[in-house]
Design a protein around this motif. Structure first.
Motif, PDB file in Angstrom:
ATOM      1  N   PHE A  37      -0.574   4.078  -1.728  1.00  6.80           N
ATOM      2  CA  PHE A  37       0.593   4.032  -2.627  1.00  6.80           C
ATOM      3  C   PHE A  37       1.673   3.119  -2.061  1.00  6.80           C
ATOM      4  O   PHE A  37       2.195   2.244  -2.761  1.00  6.80           O
ATOM      5  CB  PHE A  37       1.145   5.445  -2.830  1.00  6.80           C
ATOM      6  N   VAL A  38       2.010   3.329  -0.771  1.00  3.48           N
ATOM      7  CA  VAL A  38       3.027   2.488  -0.134  1.00  3.48           C
ATOM      8  C   VAL A  38       2.539   1.051  -0.008  1.00  3.48           C
ATOM      9  O   VAL A  38       3.296   0.100  -0.204  1.00  3.48           O
ATOM     10  CB  VAL A  38       3.389   3.052   1.265  1.00  3.48           C
ATOM     11  N   ASP A  44       2.415  -5.151  -5.881  1.00  2.00           N
ATOM     12  CA  ASP A  44       2.487  -5.031  -7.338  1.00  2.00           C
ATOM     13  C   ASP A  44       3.727  -5.727  -7.886  1.00  2.00           C
ATOM     14  O   ASP A  44       3.690  -6.344  -8.957  1.00  2.00           O
ATOM     15  CB  ASP A  44       2.491  -3.558  -7.751  1.00  2.00           C
ATOM     16  N   ILE A  45       4.836  -5.634  -7.136  1.00  5.66           N
ATOM     17  CA  ILE A  45       6.068  -6.304  -7.569  1.00  5.66           C
ATOM     18  C   ILE A  45       5.887  -7.813  -7.531  1.00  5.66           C
ATOM     19  O   ILE A  45       6.240  -8.536  -8.482  1.00  5.66           O
ATOM     20  CB  ILE A  45       7.257  -5.873  -6.683  1.00  5.66           C
ATOM     21  N   PHE A  46       5.325  -8.314  -6.424  1.00  6.71           N
ATOM     22  CA  PHE A  46       5.131  -9.757  -6.282  1.00  6.71           C
ATOM     23  C   PHE A  46       4.106 -10.296  -7.288  1.00  6.71           C
ATOM     24  O   PHE A  46       4.272 -11.387  -7.824  1.00  6.71           O
ATOM     25  CB  PHE A  46       4.689 -10.099  -4.858  1.00  6.71           C
ATOM     26  N   GLU A  47       3.058  -9.524  -7.551  1.00 11.41           N
ATOM     27  CA  GLU A  47       2.039  -9.970  -8.491  1.00 11.41           C
ATOM     28  C   GLU A  47       2.564 -10.033  -9.915  1.00 11.41           C
ATOM     29  O   GLU A  47       2.096 -10.841 -10.719  1.00 11.41           O
ATOM     30  CB  GLU A  47       0.820  -9.048  -8.421  1.00 11.41           C
ATOM     31  N   GLY A  62       0.931  -4.747   2.714  1.00 14.85           N
ATOM     32  CA  GLY A  62       2.088  -4.173   2.031  1.00 14.85           C
ATOM     33  C   GLY A  62       2.673  -3.011   2.798  1.00 14.85           C
ATOM     34  O   GLY A  62       3.896  -2.836   2.865  1.00 14.85           O
ATOM     35  N   PHE A  63       1.801  -2.200   3.414  1.00 13.32           N
ATOM     36  CA  PHE A  63       2.257  -1.049   4.198  1.00 13.32           C
ATOM     37  C   PHE A  63       3.048  -1.512   5.422  1.00 13.32           C
ATOM     38  O   PHE A  63       4.112  -0.968   5.731  1.00 13.32           O
ATOM     39  CB  PHE A  63       1.055  -0.209   4.628  1.00 13.32           C
ATOM     40  N   ILE A  64       2.533  -2.530   6.118  1.00 16.61           N
ATOM     41  CA  ILE A  64       3.214  -3.050   7.309  1.00 16.61           C
ATOM     42  C   ILE A  64       4.561  -3.650   6.936  1.00 16.61           C
ATOM     43  O   ILE A  64       5.573  -3.411   7.616  1.00 16.61           O
ATOM     44  CB  ILE A  64       2.325  -4.098   8.011  1.00 16.61           C
ATOM     45  N   VAL A  65       4.592  -4.422   5.841  1.00 23.33           N
ATOM     46  CA  VAL A  65       5.853  -5.032   5.406  1.00 23.33           C
ATOM     47  C   VAL A  65       6.862  -3.961   5.012  1.00 23.33           C
ATOM     48  O   VAL A  65       8.052  -4.060   5.328  1.00 23.33           O
ATOM     49  CB  VAL A  65       5.601  -5.995   4.228  1.00 23.33           C
ATOM     50  N   ALA A  66       6.395  -2.903   4.348  1.00 24.45           N
ATOM     51  CA  ALA A  66       7.291  -1.806   3.949  1.00 24.45           C
ATOM     52  C   ALA A  66       7.895  -1.134   5.171  1.00 24.45           C
ATOM     53  O   ALA A  66       9.102  -0.829   5.206  1.00 24.45           O
ATOM     54  CB  ALA A  66       6.538  -0.796   3.092  1.00 24.45           C
ATOM     55  N   LEU A  67       7.072  -0.893   6.211  1.00 23.80           N
ATOM     56  CA  LEU A  67       7.581  -0.297   7.441  1.00 23.80           C
ATOM     57  C   LEU A  67       8.613  -1.208   8.111  1.00 23.80           C
ATOM     58  O   LEU A  67       9.650  -0.734   8.588  1.00 23.80           O
ATOM     59  CB  LEU A  67       6.427  -0.016   8.412  1.00 23.80           C
ATOM     60  N   LEU A  68       8.318  -2.509   8.140  1.00 19.93           N
ATOM     61  CA  LEU A  68       9.253  -3.459   8.747  1.00 19.93           C
ATOM     62  C   LEU A  68      10.588  -3.477   8.001  1.00 19.93           C
ATOM     63  O   LEU A  68      11.657  -3.531   8.615  1.00 19.93           O
ATOM     64  CB  LEU A  68       8.641  -4.870   8.764  1.00 19.93           C
TER      65      LEU A  68
END
Length: 210
Positions: A37-38, A44-47, A62-68
């Motif tokens: 999900f994360v 999904d936003i970028f696409e 996407g998960f790694i970028v979200a954590l960063l």
């Protein structure tokens, strides 16, 4: 008779395997679902903006970028300038009709668990239904004078096996603060319906009146 015993043993072995595997499988499923999900939020936003982005997407990115992003926001929010910008943005959202209801509710919810305004840190026993019947709850507000109740406190009582609960206004003399059980263990005990064990060295749940 032998067939009956064989079936009973087979059922016992099945249930034993189910008891062992079910919590493991459900936990893995929950963590995996949360990860995916994360992981898909930003892609999904970028696409939706750049359809070709899916070509460059790698699972887990996407998960790694979200954590960063979360760590970066948490780190820079302590600076004076960014803190003021966050306060300004927070003020705008809290004053915007319609949005403020959703935003303030979500903000208070997350802060109640992990923020500086944590609310579920006072585990209690509360008597609501009857004098000799007690439930596990948490004091969320020490004063509720705005509701015209001067000698009452706000108490949240979680439901078993559900992400839900009830809010009660009760008199202070019907509330007992738990001293030998942590808030985390009290919440776990209540949500599990009382089947889980208390992790403290002593399981005695003595209480003192507020």
């Amino acid at each position: 008779m032998a067939t009956k015993n064989w079936l009973k043993n087979l059922l016992r072995i099945f249930l034993q395997g189910l008891i062992i595997l079910a919590p493991i499988v459900i936990t893995i499923w929950a963590l995996t679902s949360l990860f995916y999900f994360v992981d898909r939020i930003l892609p999904d936003i970028f696409e939706s903006i750049i359809p070709e982005f899916s070509t460059y997407y790698l699972p887990g990115m996407g998960f790694i970028v979200a954590l960063l992003i979360i760590f970066t926001v948490g780190y820079v929010s302590s600076s004076f300038v960014v803190g003021k910008l966050v306060e300004l943005f927070d003020s705008i959202l809290q004053k915007t009709p319609g949005i403020k209801i959703i935003y303030t509710t979500l903000k208070d919810f997350f802060e109640a668990f992990a923020g500086n305004k944590r609310k579920f840190d006072k585990a209690i026993l509360v008597s609501v239904a009857a004098a000799d019947v007690w439930q596990i709850g948490f004091i969320t507000q020490q004063e509720v004078q705005e509701f015209g109740l001067n000698e009452f406190v706000a108490v949240y009582v979680p439901q078993s096996y559900a992400f839900a609960g009830h809010l009660y206004f009760v008199k202070r003399d019907r509330v007992r603060l738990l001293t030998d059980v942590s808030s985390a263990n009290a919440m776990k005990f209540a949500i599990s319906g009382g089947v889980t064990s208390i992790d403290e060295e002593t399981a005695a749940r003595t209480a003192k009146e507020l």
